[in-house]
Design a protein around this motif. Structure first.
Motif, mmCIF file in Angstrom:
data_model
loop_
_atom_site.group_PDB
_atom_site.id
_atom_site.type_symbol
_atom_site.label_atom_id
_atom_site.label_comp_id
_atom_site.label_asym_id
_atom_site.label_seq_id
_atom_site.Cartn_x
_atom_site.Cartn_y
_atom_site.Cartn_z
ATOM 1 N N MET A 190 0.655 -1.464 0.003
ATOM 2 C CA MET A 190 0.004 -0.135 0.107
ATOM 3 C C MET A 190 1.119 1.224 -0.215
ATOM 4 N N PRO A 191 0.457 2.273 -0.842
ATOM 5 C CA PRO A 191 1.732 3.160 -0.928
ATOM 6 C C PRO A 191 0.877 4.662 0.315
ATOM 7 N N ASP A 192 2.358 4.768 0.150
ATOM 8 C CA ASP A 192 2.052 5.425 1.986
ATOM 9 C C ASP A 192 0.908 7.372 1.991
ATOM 10 N N ASP A 193 0.996 7.525 0.444
ATOM 11 C CA ASP A 193 -0.279 8.229 0.765
ATOM 12 C C ASP A 193 -1.962 8.091 0.365
ATOM 13 N N GLU A 194 -1.860 6.411 0.886
ATOM 14 C CA GLU A 194 -2.906 5.934 0.959
ATOM 15 C C GLU A 194 -3.070 5.009 2.021
ATOM 16 N N GLU A 195 -4.619 6.655 2.231
ATOM 17 C CA GLU A 195 -5.496 5.918 3.892
ATOM 18 C C GLU A 195 -5.664 4.895 4.103
ATOM 19 N N PRO A 196 -5.590 4.698 5.305
ATOM 20 C CA PRO A 196 -6.170 2.920 5.320
ATOM 21 C C PRO A 196 -7.509 3.002 5.601
ATOM 22 N N LEU A 197 -7.940 1.122 4.706
ATOM 23 C CA LEU A 197 -9.126 1.398 4.783
ATOM 24 C C LEU A 197 -10.264 1.725 6.865
#
Length: 103
Positions: free
Chosen positions: A1-8
């Motif tokens: 998961m890229p760092d700029d995505e928020e975890p679900l």
């Protein structure tokens, strides 16, 4: 998961924190015309509505604003008595997409 995505899980927690709680109640005047402030006609009968997670559902009717506020805050359960609301059908027919009124 890229760092700029928020975890679900973080997104869901943030979303739930901003949602209206189920069983929240509000008071609405039964006067004809547009919605106005509660101070305009405090002696008018009121309807108490409850949020069911999707829409406001009528719960009871009170004689005036102060009685409705007591019913909402549960200070006096005998003030607002559950009654059927004539003509209320939450699944009634609409007028199309987004229930637009034809012009």
């Amino acid at each position: 998961m890229p760092d700029d995505e928020e975890p679900l899980s973080a997104w869901y927690a943030r979303r739930e924190a901003g949602r209206r709680p189920i069983s929240e109640r509000r008071v609405v005047s039964l006067h004809a015309g547009p919605s106005r402030g509660s101070h305009v006609d405090p002696q008018a009968p009121r309807i108490v509505e409850e949020w069911d997670g999707h829409s406001w559902q009528p719960v009871s009717v009170a004689d005036d604003y102060s009685a409705a506020c007591r019913a909402v805050s549960a200070l006096d359960a005998a003030v607002a008595v559950p009654v059927p609301v004539p003509g209320f059908n939450p699944l009634g027919p609409g007028t199309g997409r987004h229930r637009k009124i034809p012009t």
